[in-house]
Scaffold this motif. Structure first.
Motif, mmCIF file in Angstrom:
data_model
loop_
_atom_site.group_PDB
_atom_site.id
_atom_site.type_symbol
_atom_site.label_atom_id
_atom_site.label_comp_id
_atom_site.label_asym_id
_atom_site.label_seq_id
_atom_site.Cartn_x
_atom_site.Cartn_y
_atom_site.Cartn_z
ATOM 1 N N GLU A 117 3.991 -54.517 -4.970
ATOM 2 C CA GLU A 117 2.704 -54.378 -4.286
ATOM 3 C C GLU A 117 2.467 -55.536 -3.334
ATOM 4 N N THR A 118 1.899 -55.236 -2.176
ATOM 5 C CA THR A 118 1.513 -56.287 -1.234
ATOM 6 C C THR A 118 0.030 -56.070 -0.909
ATOM 7 N N GLU A 119 -0.480 -56.836 0.020
ATOM 8 C CA GLU A 119 -1.912 -56.725 0.344
ATOM 9 C C GLU A 119 -2.292 -55.297 0.767
ATOM 10 N N ARG A 120 -1.490 -54.720 1.685
ATOM 11 C CA ARG A 120 -1.858 -53.392 2.205
ATOM 12 C C ARG A 120 -0.970 -52.259 1.727
ATOM 13 N N LEU A 121 0.111 -52.618 0.998
ATOM 14 C CA LEU A 121 1.137 -51.605 0.713
ATOM 15 C C LEU A 121 1.497 -51.500 -0.751
ATOM 16 N N ILE A 122 1.929 -50.295 -1.127
ATOM 17 C CA ILE A 122 2.611 -50.130 -2.406
ATOM 18 C C ILE A 122 4.013 -49.628 -2.064
ATOM 19 N N LEU A 123 5.014 -50.329 -2.571
ATOM 20 C CA LEU A 123 6.406 -49.913 -2.370
ATOM 21 C C LEU A 123 6.850 -49.314 -3.699
ATOM 22 N N ARG A 124 7.153 -48.041 -3.675
ATOM 23 C CA ARG A 124 7.485 -47.345 -4.929
ATOM 24 C C ARG A 124 8.596 -46.335 -4.669
ATOM 25 N N GLU A 125 9.093 -45.728 -5.755
ATOM 26 C CA GLU A 125 10.158 -44.734 -5.574
ATOM 27 C C GLU A 125 9.592 -43.486 -4.864
#
Ligand SMILES: CC(C)(COP(=O)(O)OP(=O)(O)OC[C@H]1O[C@@H](n2cnc3c(N)ncnc32)[C@H](O)[C@@H]1OP(=O)(O)O)[C@@H](O)C(=O)NCCC(=O)NCCS
Length: 184
Positions: A6-14
């Protein structure tokens, strides 16, 4: 399976089955794929088969924009073909693509920095590489902002989306360099 980041503006997921509409939306835009070496998707069926590959791939993340929950791109750590014979070196090659509608907002830079952290801290890589086509100055800016060191241009080292040999500009970042840059 990849861990969610997770970042401030993003979710990186499958990637998931129901991402197909969002994937088609960005991957059918002619500005996106050709700059990363692939042909724009012609129909939703093509996106479905790419999505099937994505869901089986290791170390590939969907970039989800928190504000609207849309999948707006992908980022992955692929095999580093150039260094594949160096058995004792843990290395991967970074690749990414972002929906045209979200260019110029610093989103790729935010995603790359988060995946660098994952690559060096969680995967314990020794080196991360990345490259871009010589004309792709947007990607060049992202790569430079993320601290990669330019190595040079490899001539006719990659096939373009049109199956023509093209030059690539290559970069790498050592774990020690990343640690120093980030005060670790
Ligand atoms: C490359 C890509 C991921 C960049 O995403 P992005 O979120 O727009 O990138 P960022 O906003 O984080 O950074 C882009 C930088 O390029 C700069 N830039 C914008 N337009 C530019 C242009 N025409 N020429 C040079 N630099 C440009 C921006 O100003 C920004 O730098 P700054 O923050 O110092 O101002 C996106 O353009 C993309 O998906 N392109 C198609 C696929 C691709 O090229 N993938 C990479 C393959 S190597």
């Amino acid at each position: 399976m990849v861990a969610t980041v997770e970042t401030e503006r993003l979710i990186l997921r499958e990637f998931r089955f129901d991402d197909v509409k969002d994937l088609y939306e960005y991957a059918s835009n002619p500005n996106v794929g050709p700059n990363a070496g692939w042909t724009p998707h012609k129909n939703i069926q093509e996106s479905e088969s790419v999505l099937n590959m994505f869901m089986r791939a290791d170390n590939l993340w969907a970039i989800v924009y928190k504000e609207n929950h849309k999948v707006i791109g992908s980022i992955g750590l692929h095999d580093d073909i150039l260094r594949s014979q160096i058995k004792d070196l843990k290395t991967r090659c970074l690749g990414y693509a972002l929906s045209y509608d979200y260019w110029g907002m610093g989103i790729a830079t935010e995603a790359v920095k988060a995946i660098q952290e994952y690559a060096f801290n969680v995967m314990k890589l020794d080196l991360l590489s990345v490259d871009h086509y010589p004309h792709n100055s947007r990607s060049m800016k992202v790569i430079e902002k993320c601290g990669f060191k330019r190595e040079g241009t490899l001539r006719k080292a990659r096939l373009s989306y049109r199956n023509e040999p093209v030059d690539i500009v290559t970069y790498s970042l050592l774990k020690e360099e990343w640690k120093e840059l980030n005060g670790r």
